[in-house]
Design a protein around this motif. Structure first.
Motif, PDB file in Angstrom:
ATOM      1  N   ASP A  14       8.303   1.692   2.218  1.00 49.78           N
ATOM      2  CA  ASP A  14       9.107   2.173   3.450  1.00 49.78           C
ATOM      3  C   ASP A  14      10.526   2.135   3.297  1.00 49.78           C
ATOM      4  O   ASP A  14      10.939   0.900   2.695  1.00 49.78           O
ATOM      5  CB  ASP A  14       8.496   1.475   4.438  1.00 49.78           C
ATOM      6  CG  ASP A  14       6.881   1.071   4.618  1.00 49.78           C
ATOM      7  OD1 ASP A  14       6.363   2.080   4.917  1.00 49.78           O
ATOM      8  OD2 ASP A  14       6.568   0.066   4.091  1.00 49.78           O
ATOM      9  N   ASP A  44       6.895   6.158   3.063  1.00 49.01           N
ATOM     10  CA  ASP A  44       7.447   6.647   4.329  1.00 49.01           C
ATOM     11  C   ASP A  44       8.817   6.727   4.338  1.00 49.01           C
ATOM     12  O   ASP A  44       9.674   5.672   4.045  1.00 49.01           O
ATOM     13  CB  ASP A  44       6.858   5.396   5.291  1.00 49.01           C
ATOM     14  CG  ASP A  44       5.451   5.569   5.642  1.00 49.01           C
ATOM     15  OD1 ASP A  44       4.773   6.730   5.790  1.00 49.01           O
ATOM     16  OD2 ASP A  44       4.960   4.533   6.201  1.00 49.01           O
ATOM     17  N   HIS A 103       1.037  -1.171  -0.094  1.00 45.51           N
ATOM     18  CA  HIS A 103      -0.007   0.161   0.035  1.00 45.51           C
ATOM     19  C   HIS A 103       0.881   1.138  -0.071  1.00 45.51           C
ATOM     20  O   HIS A 103       0.498   2.324  -0.236  1.00 45.51           O
ATOM     21  CB  HIS A 103      -0.919   0.144   1.070  1.00 45.51           C
ATOM     22  CG  HIS A 103      -0.657   0.882   2.376  1.00 45.51           C
ATOM     23  ND1 HIS A 103       0.270   0.407   3.309  1.00 45.51           N
ATOM     24  CD2 HIS A 103      -1.130   1.755   2.639  1.00 45.51           C
ATOM     25  CE1 HIS A 103       0.498   1.303   4.123  1.00 45.51           C
ATOM     26  NE2 HIS A 103      -0.295   2.378   3.819  1.00 45.51           N
ATOM     27  N   ASP A 104       2.063   1.137   0.304  1.00 49.29           N
ATOM     28  CA  ASP A 104       3.028   2.204   0.449  1.00 49.29           C
ATOM     29  C   ASP A 104       4.447   1.613   0.208  1.00 49.29           C
ATOM     30  O   ASP A 104       4.648   0.499  -0.102  1.00 49.29           O
ATOM     31  CB  ASP A 104       2.899   3.241   1.737  1.00 49.29           C
ATOM     32  CG  ASP A 104       3.516   2.145   2.772  1.00 49.29           C
ATOM     33  OD1 ASP A 104       3.934   1.069   2.727  1.00 49.29           O
ATOM     34  OD2 ASP A 104       3.674   2.864   3.848  1.00 49.29           O
TER      35      ASP A 104
HETATM   36 MN    MN Z   1       4.294   2.456   5.844  1.00 48.90          MN
END
Ligand code: MN
Ligand code: GTP
Ligand code: MN
Length: 403
Positions: free
Chosen positions: A206, A327, A203-204
Motif C-alpha cells: 500500500d 494499492d 497480502h499486498d
Molecule cells: Mn491494501
C-alpha cells in the motif's frame, strides 16, 4: 504445583487504540483460532460476530505473556462467552474443536479458496458455492461470467496468494517512486498498510502519494498509472475516484474536492531480480524478527498444482516475474495525516479509533478529516501525533498498531 502468587494478572484497556500491540504475539495459539472463527463469521455474513472474535484476539495479542490459565482472563475486556469457550478448549485439549470442525467444513474451505481470488467477495463466492462450484478447476470449467478484476485474479491466483516479502515491497516502492517523481518531481510517496506497521510479509503493498502544495496532487493518479502502464509494470489496474465531499467549512473547497482523493487497485508485474531471487526464506529469520501473520497467505497445497495455464509460457516452470497486488492512494496535503493514519491499519485498530472517537469524544474520524460534533468544527492536523492528541489518546507508533 501452581502458587497463587505466581499467577500473572493482566490489565488491558477496553479499546484496541489504547493499547500497544507489537508483532510480538505470545498467544498465537489462541489468536490464530479466534481469527479463523472471525473469518468463518465474515464468510457467513455475521459481521458482528466477526468483530467480536477480532476484538477478543486483539486483547490476547496485547498480553506480555502466554495465557496458561482461565483465571488470568478475569477482568479482561472483549472476551465474550464464545471466545472464552474457545480459549478454554485450547488450554484443556491443545486445539479448539470448533476450529477443527470449521477447517474441515466444505463450505468454509470452498469460500476461502473462492474469496481468495482478487475481485471475488463473499456474495459472489457464496453464489458460486450454491451453484456447486468448490474449487478453481470447477470454476474454470463452469465458465461463469467474470469481470475484468476477477479474470486477472484467477489468472494470477497462485502469485497473489503467495505472501509479498518486504524486499518485494521495497522493490515495488522504488518503481512507484520513480513513476511519481517522473510525472511530478516534488510529490512524495509513503509506504502504508502492514509494511508500515513493521510486518515482514503482506497480502499486498500500500502506498500513499501526496504533493507539498495543496491542489498540485490533482490529476496525478492517471499520469502515474500511464507511466507505469506504458513501461509494462501493470498487469491490471482500476482507478476509482473517491466520492468524498466535505462541507463548506471543511478544509479545501468542496466544489473542487470530488476528484482529489483517488485510489488505484492494481496488480504489478515484478521482475525477479538477482537480489530478490538470492533472498532465501531462512534469511528472514536472521533479522531477529519472526514473520508472524500472513505466512498463511497460501491457503493449502492443492492450489500449487492447479494453475497450469499460466505456466505454459515458461516451460521451465521458473517464471522470471511474479504478480503483486498494489494499492495506490493520492491525498491532498491538507488530509495527508488522516489518510496516513487511515491507511496504516490494522483494520481493527482503525475501527477502534473510529469507535473511540464517536463513543468517547463525540467526534467523527475518517481517512479525510476529524469532525468535532460538539463544537461543530473540523479539527485540523498535520501529523498523526496531532490526531491522537485531538482524540485524547496517547500516541501509538505504527509498529504498535498491530491489533
Ligand atoms: Mn491494501
Ligand atoms: P496486509 O495487506 O495483509 O499486509 O494487511 P494490511 O493491514 O496492509 O491490510 P490492507 O492492505 O487491506 O489495508 C491497509 C489499510 O488500509 C487498512 O487499515 C484498511 O482499513 C485501509 N483500507 C483498505 N481499504 C480501504 C478503503 O477502501 N478506504 C479506506 N479509507 N481505507 C481502506
Ligand atoms: Mn496491505
Amino acid at each position: 504445583e501452581t502458587n497463587e502468587a505466581e499467577k500473572v494478572v493482566f490489565s488491558v484497556p477496553s479499546y484496541a487504540c489504547q493499547r500497544r500491540i507489537s508483532l510480538d504475539n505470545h498467544n498465537t495459539i489462541f489468536t490464530d483460532a479466534l481469527s479463523l472463527l472471525a473469518e468463518k463469521a465474515e464468510l457467513s455474513n455475521e459481521d458482528g460476530r466477526g468483530v467480536a472474535f477480532r476484538r477478543a484476539a486483539a486483547v490476547l495479542k496485547s498480553l506480555p505473556r502466554t495465557v496458561t490459565d482461565m483465571e488470568q482472563l478475569k477482568g479482561l475486556p472483549c472476551l465474550g462467552d464464545h471466545s472464552q469457550r474457545v480459549i478454554k478448549d485450547i488450554l484443556e485439549n491443545g486445539v479448539s474443536s470448533e476450529v477443527k470442525l470449521t477447517t474441515q467444513n466444505e463450505r468454509f474451505k470452498a469460500l476461502k479458496v473462492l474469496t481468495g481470488i482478487f475481485g471475488v467477495g463473499t456474495k459472489t463466492a457464496d453464489r458460486w458455492f450454491r451453484e456447486g462450484i468448490r474449487n478453481l478447476t470447477q470454476l474454470r470449467n463452469s465458465a461463469p461470467s467474470l469481470n475484468r478484476a476477477q479474470q486477472a485474479g484467477l489468472e494470477h491466483y497462485d502469485d497473489l496468494n503467495q505472501a509479498v516479502t518486504k524486499d518485494e515491497a521495497d522493490a515495488i516502492g522504488e518503481i512507484v517512486e520513480k513513476a511519481v517523481l517522473a510525472v511530478s518531481p516534488r510529490s512524495e510517496v509513503t509506504l502504508t498498510g502492514g509494511f508500515r506497521r513493521g510486518k515482514l510479509t503482506g497480502h499486498d503493498v500500500d502506498f500513499l502519494i501526496t504533493h507539498p502544495e495543496e491542489g498540485k496532487e490533482v490529476g496525478l493518479m492517471p499520469k502515474v498509472v500511464s507511466w507505469l502502464e506504458s513501461r509494462g509494470y501493470l498487469l491490471y489496474q482500476k482507478t476509482t475516484r473517491n466520492s468524498y465531499l466535505e462541507s463548506e467549512d471543511g478544509p479545501g473547497r468542496p466544489s473542487s474536492n470530488m476528484d482529489r482523493f483517488e485510489r488505484c487497485f492494481s496488480i504489478f508485474r515484478l521482475e525477479k531480480t538477482e537480489r530478490l531471487n538470492a533472498k532465501k526464506p531462512e534469511a528472514l529469520a536472521e533479522n531477529g524478527a519472526q514473520p508472524q501473520e500472513d505466512v498463511t497467505c497460501s491457503i493449502s497445497g492443492h492450489m500449487q498444482l492447479q494453475d497450469k495455464d499460466s505456466q505454459d509460457e515458461q516451460p521451465t516452470g521458473d517464471k522470471l516475474w511474479r504478480a503483486v497486488r498494489v494499492d495506490l492512494v493520492v491525498s491532498p496535503i491538507s488530509q495527508f495525516a488522516f489518510a496516513l493514519l487511515g491507511w496504516t491499519g490494522s483494520k481493527l485498530f482503525e475501527r477502534e479509533l473510529r469507535r473511540w472517537a464517536g463513543h468517547e469524544k463525540a467526534m467523527s474520524l475518517s481517512s479525510h478529516a476529524l469532525y468535532d460534533n460538539n463544537q461543530n468544527i473540523y479539527l485540523r492536523a498535520a501529523s498523526e501525533e496531532e490526531i491522537f492528541a485531538h482524540l485524547g489518546l496517547e500516541y501509538i507508533h505504527p509498529f504498535e498498531r498491530n491489533a
